[in-house]
Design an enzyme around this catalytic site. Structure first.
Site, short mmCIF file in Angstrom:
data_model
loop_
_atom_site.label_atom_id
_atom_site.label_comp_id
_atom_site.label_asym_id
_atom_site.label_seq_id
_atom_site.Cartn_x
_atom_site.Cartn_y
_atom_site.Cartn_z
N GLU A 7 -5.03 3.42 -13.37
CA GLU A 7 -3.79 4.25 -12.93
C GLU A 7 -2.52 3.78 -13.62
O GLU A 7 -1.57 3.43 -13.05
CB GLU A 7 -3.73 3.92 -11.29
CG GLU A 7 -2.38 4.53 -10.52
CD GLU A 7 -2.63 6.06 -11.20
OE1 GLU A 7 -3.55 6.74 -11.25
OE2 GLU A 7 -1.36 6.68 -11.26
N TRP A 8 -2.73 3.96 -14.79
CA TRP A 8 -1.13 3.85 -15.89
C TRP A 8 -0.72 2.51 -15.42
O TRP A 8 -1.25 1.22 -15.55
CB TRP A 8 -0.51 5.21 -15.75
CG TRP A 8 -1.18 6.29 -15.75
CD1 TRP A 8 -1.52 7.25 -15.08
CD2 TRP A 8 -1.64 6.64 -17.12
NE1 TRP A 8 -2.40 8.34 -15.37
CE2 TRP A 8 -2.43 7.87 -16.87
CE3 TRP A 8 -2.04 6.29 -18.45
CZ2 TRP A 8 -3.39 8.53 -17.97
CZ3 TRP A 8 -2.52 6.94 -19.30
CH2 TRP A 8 -3.39 8.16 -19.02
N GLN B 216 -8.14 6.71 -18.79
CA GLN B 216 -8.31 6.19 -17.68
C GLN B 216 -9.76 6.02 -17.14
O GLN B 216 -9.78 5.16 -16.32
CB GLN B 216 -7.66 7.05 -16.36
CG GLN B 216 -5.94 7.51 -16.69
CD GLN B 216 -5.54 8.40 -15.49
OE1 GLN B 216 -5.43 9.54 -15.54
NE2 GLN B 216 -5.14 7.81 -14.39
N ASN C 134 -1.43 17.89 -19.90
CA ASN C 134 -1.26 17.39 -18.59
C ASN C 134 0.15 17.04 -18.27
O ASN C 134 0.57 16.14 -18.74
CB ASN C 134 -2.23 16.62 -18.40
CG ASN C 134 -2.15 16.01 -16.70
OD1 ASN C 134 -2.50 16.45 -15.86
ND2 ASN C 134 -1.60 14.68 -16.68
N GLU C 135 0.97 17.75 -17.38
CA GLU C 135 2.24 17.33 -16.77
C GLU C 135 3.17 16.76 -18.02
O GLU C 135 3.56 15.79 -18.23
CB GLU C 135 1.88 16.11 -16.05
CG GLU C 135 1.11 16.41 -14.73
CD GLU C 135 1.09 15.25 -13.81
OE1 GLU C 135 1.17 14.17 -14.18
OE2 GLU C 135 0.45 15.55 -12.81
N TYR D 238 1.04 16.09 -5.31
CA TYR D 238 0.61 15.09 -4.62
C TYR D 238 1.61 14.88 -3.20
O TYR D 238 1.40 14.28 -2.21
CB TYR D 238 0.79 13.70 -5.40
CG TYR D 238 -0.09 13.58 -6.44
CD1 TYR D 238 -0.09 14.33 -7.66
CD2 TYR D 238 -1.52 12.77 -5.85
CE1 TYR D 238 -1.42 14.16 -8.48
CE2 TYR D 238 -2.27 12.64 -6.97
CZ TYR D 238 -2.57 13.53 -8.23
OH TYR D 238 -3.46 13.26 -9.16
N GLU E 209 -5.07 18.86 -9.55
CA GLU E 209 -5.01 17.55 -9.15
C GLU E 209 -4.40 17.54 -7.69
O GLU E 209 -3.34 18.02 -7.80
CB GLU E 209 -4.30 16.46 -9.98
CG GLU E 209 -5.07 16.20 -11.29
CD GLU E 209 -4.18 15.14 -12.02
OE1 GLU E 209 -3.24 14.41 -11.30
OE2 GLU E 209 -4.12 15.06 -13.35
#
Ligand SMILES: OC[C@@H]1[C@@H](O)[C@H](O)[C@@H](O)c2nc(CNc3ccccc3)cn21
Length: 434
Positions: free
Chosen positions: A394-395, A18, A155-156, A276, A340
Site C-alpha cells: 500500500e504505497w 503492489q 490510473n489516477e 473511497y 476501485e
C-alpha cells in the site's frame, strides 16, 4: 432483493507494483517506485515491492481464487518496466489463465510505475514522456491486444501529479506546485496520445481511471477544491476544455504549454471511477493550504466526523451515489465503471484460519447498495471492481494496510479467504444483494 442489470461487470482490481514482486526478474528495469521505496524514510518500515505478493510466480493460484469468486472481470496493471524485456511474457501467461477461467481482462497501462530511466530524463515534467507512453501503449497492444477487453491508459493522474509532484508523498517525491500542474497536463497529453495509438492499432474499448471525490463543506472552498481534484481532469478529458476557474488558478503556478486539448479530448468508451471517500473543507484564514491542492491557503482540509477506515478515510456510501449521479448528468454519454472501491481495516487471522472482516463486508455492502441507487437514478454504471483482490503493497504505508478480499501472510505467501471473499462471491452469484 437488489438486482443489478444483466451482464453487470463484477470484478476485483490490483496493480503490478503492489502485487507482482520479481522486481529484478527476467529483465525488469527499475521504476520510480523501486527508487522511492528503496530510499530510506519514504515508505513505512522500509517496505518495498521487491517481493510483494509474489504474484509474478503465483498468478495461477490467484486466478484460481478469482474463478472461485466467480469474478466476471479482473482489473490489473501492466508494468511498463517489464515492457521490452523477457518478463513481458508474464502477461501472456496471466491473460491465458484469465481467459481460460472465463474472466474478462481490464488492463491498466500505467499504475504509477514509471521506468526510472524516463524519470532521469524529466519524467512527467518532460513533455516527451507523453510520447514515450504512447509508444509503450502501442507496443503493449501489439503484444496483448487480442486478449485484453478494455485498455485503461492511466490510473489516477491526480495522484501521479499532485501526490507525486505536489506533496512528494509518492514517487518521484517532488514537492513543487508548478511541477504538479505541469505533470497533470503531460499525463493527460499522454492519455490522449495513447488513445490515438491504441485506436490506430485497433483497440475497441479504451478508458481512463480517475480518483474522484465529492468535496463537502463551505461552498467556495469546496468549488475550488472540486476544480483542483475533479474538474481539472474531467473537463479536458470529456469536454476538451480546461474549466476557466481552474485555468486561471493553475496559471498562477505554471506557464506550461496547454494547447493540447484536442489531443487530450479523445472519445473514450468508459470512464473508470475510483471512489473511497469524500473530502471535507472549510474556510479558515489561518489554514496554510495543502501541498496536494496547490493554492489552497485559507482552506482547511478537515478530518471526517463519523466512522473511518484504517486509512482514516470517512465511510460515506451516499457520496458514491451522488458522485455517480453527478457524473451521469454533467458528463452524459460516457458509461461508468467503478474501477476501485474498498477499505482497509485491521484484519486478524483467527485460530480457525479465518478473517472475520465484518467492517469490510459492511463497507462493501453499503457501497454496492449506493451504486445500485445511482443506477436507479439513471447512471449508466457498467461494473464494480473491489479494491483489492489481495492484501498488497500500500504505497507509502508499505504492507501495514490491508485492502484485500484475500489475506496475504507475507512471511509464507499463504492466501487466506476473508469473510468478505465469501460475501462477494455470493453477491456475484446473485447479481445483487438480499
Ligand atoms: O489506497 C488504496 C488504493 C491504492 O492501493 C491503489 O493503488 C490506488 O489506485 C488508490 N487510489 C486511491 C484513492 N486515492 C488516493 C489519494 C491519495 C493517495 C493515494 C490514493 C486509493 N487507492
Amino acid at each position: 432483493m437488489i438486482i443489478f442489470p444483466e451482464g453487470f461487470l463484477w470484478g476485483a482490481a490490483t496493480a503490478a507494483y503492489q502485487i507482482e514482486g520479481a522486481a529484478r526478474e527476467d529483465g525488469r528495469v527499475p521504476s520510480i517506485w523501486d527508487t522511492f521505496s528503496h530510499t530510506p524514510g519514504k515508505v513505512r518500515d522500509g517496505h518495498t515491492g521487491d517481493v510483494a505478493c509474489d504474484h509474478y510466480h503465483r498468478y495461477a493460484e490467484d486466478v484460481a481464487l478469482m474463478r472461485e469468486l466467480g469474478l466476471r472481470a479482473y482489473r490489473f496493471s501492466i508494468a511498463w518496466p517489464r515492457f521490452g524485456t523477457p518478463g513481458f511474457g508474464f502477461y501472456d501467461r496471466l491473460l491465458d489463465e484469465l481467459l481460460e477461467a472465463g474472466i474478462t481482462p481490464v488492463a491498466t497501462l500505467y499504475h504509477w510505475d514509471l521506468p526510472q530511466s524516463l524519470q532521469d530524463g524529466g519524467g512527467w515534467l518532460d513533455r516527451d514522456t507523453a510520447y514515450r507512453f504512447a509508444e509503450y501503449a502501442a507496443g503493449a497492444y501489439e503484444r496483448l491486444g487480442d486478449r485484453v477487453a478494455t485498455w485503461t491508459t492511466l490510473n489516477e493522474p491526480w495522484v501521479s501529479a499532485f501526490v507525486g509532484h505536489g506533496s512528494g508523498r509518492h514517487a518521484p517525491g517532488v514537492g513543487d506546485p508548478a511541477a504538479a500542474f505541469t505533470a497533470a497536463h503531460h499525463l493527460m497529453l499522454a492519455h490522449g496520445l495513447a488513445v490515438q495509438a491504441l485506436r490506430a492499432a485497433g483497440a475497441g474499448s479504451v478508458s481512463i481511471t480517475l480518483n474522484l471525490a465529492p468535496i463537502l463543506g463551505d461552498e467556495e472552498p469546496a468549488r475550488l477544491v472540486d476544480g483542483l481534484c475533479n474538474r481539472i481532469f474531467l473537463d479536458p478529458l470529456l469536454r476538451g476544455v480546461y474549466p476557466e476557474d481552474v485555468l486561471a488558478h493553475l496559471r498562477r503556478f505554471t506557464d506550461v504549454k496547454l494547447d493540447d486539448l484536442e489531443t487530450i479530448h479523445q472519445p473514450i468508451d468508459v470512464l473508470g471511477v475510483n471512489y473511497y471517500s469524500p473530502k471535507h473543507v472549510r474556510t479558515d484564514p489561518e489554514a496554510p493550504g495543502h501541498p496536494e491542492h496547490p493554492g489552497t491557503e485559507g482552506i482547511a482540509f478537515v478530518d471526517p466526523d463519523g466512522p473511518v477506515t484504517a486509512m482514516g478515510w470517512g465511510i460515506n456510501p451516499e457520496c458514491l451515489e451522488s458522485l455517480l449521479v453527478r457524473l451521469s448528468r454533467e458528463y452524459p454519454g460516457t458509461p461508468l465503471l467503478i474501477t476501485e472501491n474498498g477499505a482497509a481495516f485491521e484484519d486478524t487471522v483467527t485460530g480457525d484460519d479465518r478473517v472475520h472482516d465484518t467492517d469490510r463486508v459492511a463497507f462493501l455492502d453499503a457501497h454496492v447498495r449506493a451504486a445500485h441507487a445511482a443506477i436507479a437514478q439513471g447512471a449508466d454504471l457498467r461494473g464494480y471492481f473491489v479494491w483489492s483482490l489481495l492484501d498488497n503493497f500500500e504505497w507509502a504505508h508499505g504492507y501495514h494496510k490491508r485492502f484485500g478480499l484475500v489475506y496475504v501472510d507475507y512471511e509464507t505467501q499463504r492466501r487466506i479467504r476473508k469473510d468478505s471473499f465469501h460475501w462477494y462471491r455470493d453477491v456475484i452469484a446473485a447479481n445483487g444483494l438480499r
